[in-house]
Every structure is written in structure tokens, then in C-alpha cells.
Motif scaffolding. Structure first.
Motif, mmCIF file in Angstrom:
data_model
loop_
_atom_site.group_PDB
_atom_site.id
_atom_site.type_symbol
_atom_site.label_atom_id
_atom_site.label_comp_id
_atom_site.label_asym_id
_atom_site.label_seq_id
_atom_site.Cartn_x
_atom_site.Cartn_y
_atom_site.Cartn_z
ATOM 1 N N LEU A 81 0.838 -1.195 0.000
ATOM 2 C CA LEU A 81 0.000 0.000 0.000
ATOM 3 C C LEU A 81 0.871 1.243 0.000
ATOM 4 C CD1 LEU A 81 -2.598 -1.036 2.756
ATOM 5 C CD2 LEU A 81 -2.836 -1.270 0.275
ATOM 6 N N THR A 82 0.264 2.381 -0.281
ATOM 7 C CA THR A 82 1.007 3.641 -0.206
ATOM 8 C C THR A 82 1.300 3.947 1.267
ATOM 9 O OG1 THR A 82 -0.934 5.063 0.057
ATOM 10 C CG2 THR A 82 -0.270 4.509 -2.220
ATOM 11 N N PRO A 83 2.292 4.792 1.543
ATOM 12 C CA PRO A 83 2.559 5.156 2.937
ATOM 13 C C PRO A 83 1.333 5.742 3.645
ATOM 14 C CG PRO A 83 4.407 5.797 1.572
ATOM 15 C CD PRO A 83 3.314 5.325 0.631
ATOM 16 N N ALA A 84 0.553 6.551 2.938
ATOM 17 C CA ALA A 84 -0.652 7.134 3.550
ATOM 18 C C ALA A 84 -1.668 6.050 3.884
ATOM 19 C CB ALA A 84 -1.268 8.182 2.620
ATOM 20 N N GLU A 85 -1.821 5.057 3.017
ATOM 21 C CA GLU A 85 -2.755 3.968 3.289
ATOM 22 C C GLU A 85 -2.293 3.119 4.470
ATOM 23 O OE1 GLU A 85 -4.620 3.158 -1.168
ATOM 24 O OE2 GLU A 85 -2.654 2.308 -0.659
ATOM 25 N N VAL A 86 -1.003 2.842 4.546
ATOM 26 C CA VAL A 86 -0.468 2.080 5.685
ATOM 27 C C VAL A 86 -0.738 2.831 6.981
ATOM 28 C CG1 VAL A 86 1.647 1.226 6.776
ATOM 29 C CG2 VAL A 86 1.279 0.859 4.321
#
Length: 190
Positions: A81-86
């Protein structure tokens, strides 16, 4: 079977965790029903992933379990996932510590409500959940169980709202409170 849009090795690891033999209440049935409740609330794919992780580590030690589950999110999902999603998935896992999302946190409200929706099951189903929770604490004697469980119920009943979504407030709040009061009454010494 519940579905998750993650690589097979991550899904298989999570399923193995949810099937650990020490889990009775916090097992696959809780995962499946929680995901169904989340669907009723309009949960997003990221929220579904968060629900898969919210009890991925379960030793009956809160908030340590939620902290460890959030760390597992970071360890397993960084390449997926993207860092924001994580960050969002880990944050949503942490909401399940107190089930008290900030006002306006719609995703947190859905995760919290999906996790607590079992409190509003019909009485027999509610009792099945309580038996499962009790079974996960075999080292706790009956006296300590009654004291500890009563404290949990009183804490829940002390919340202005158990459910933070409109659906939860409308469809689950009244029955959940009635179940909590009924259980608390049954736990009181004669």
C-alpha cells in the motif's frame, strides 16, 4: 470465506492468526461477522483491510495487542500500500482500543461500530459471544472474571454513545445497551 485484496502470503498469514487455537470469540467468526457489519456501514477497501488487522495479534492484552497489530500493518503492508494507506490502516486498528473515534472520523466510526456490533445480537447470540470471551481467559477464576467483566460493562455503559454511525445508533444502540445491562445484572452477587 471472507475476501481481502492483498497478496496470498499476507492473506494466508492473517487467516492463520485468526485461526490460532487460543481464540474462541476473537476468531474467524468475529472477523466474518465484523466484515459483514462493516459492509452494512459502507466500509471502504482500506477499512476492510484494517478490520482484518484489528485483532491480528491477540493475547488478551489491550492496548498491547492493538499496538502489535498496528506494527504488523507497518511490517506487512509497506510494500503493498502507499505510505498514507499504511498509516490509515494502522490508525484504524488503534481506534479499536477505546472504540471512541474523534468527531468527524467516519472511517474510525465504521471500524469501531463494526467491532462492537456483536453487542447488539439477540440475547442468545450475545451470550455465545460472552462464552467465547470467557473461554479465552481460562486462567482467570470466576470471581476475578465477574469483577473484571463488570468493570468492562460499566465502562461501556458509561459512554454517551456505543455506536458512532447513524446506522449503529439507530439499529444497534438500544439492544446493545439492554444486553449490557442484563449481563451486568446477572454478574452481580445475590
Amino acid at each position: 470465506m471472507v475476501n481481502i485484496d492483498l497478496p496470498d502470503e499476507i492473506r494466508d498469514d492473517l487467516l492463520a492468526r485468526w485461526r490460532e487455537p487460543h481464540r474462541d470469540y476473537h476468531g474467524i467468526k468475529h472477523l466474518e461477522s465484523g466484515l459483514e457489519y462493516l459492509d452494512q456501514l459502507g466500509g471502504t477497501p482500506i477499512e476492510r483491510i484494517a478490520f482484518w488487522y484489528h485483532d491480528a495479534v491477540h493475547t488478551n492484552t489491550s492496548p498491547d495487542d492493538e499496538l502489535a497489530s498496528a506494527e504488523l500493518v507497518r511490517a506487512q503492508l509497506g510494500a503493498v500500500l502507499t505510505p498514507a494507506e499504511v498509516t490509515e490502516v494502522a490508525r484504524l486498528v488503534m481506534v479499536t482500543i477505546g472504540h471512541d473515534p474523534e468527531p468527524g472520523d467516519e472511517a474510525g466510526a465504521r471500524i469501531s461500530d463494526a467491532d462492537l456490533a456483536g453487542l447488539a445480537r439477540p440475547w442468545k447470540g450475545y451470550l455465545d459471544n460472552i462464552r467465547g470471551i470467557r473461554a479465552e481467559l481460562p486462567h482467570v477464576d470466576d470471581h476475578a472474571w465477574r469483577i473484571g467483566r463488570s468493570a468492562v460493562l460499566e465502562q461501556l455503559l458509561g459512554h454517551e454513545r456505543l455506536f458512532h454511525t447513524a446506522h449503529g445508533a439507530t439499529h444497534w444502540e438500544q439492544r446493545a445497551r439492554a444486553n449490557l445491562v442484563r449481563e451486568l445484572s446477572a454478574l452481580q452477587p445475590d
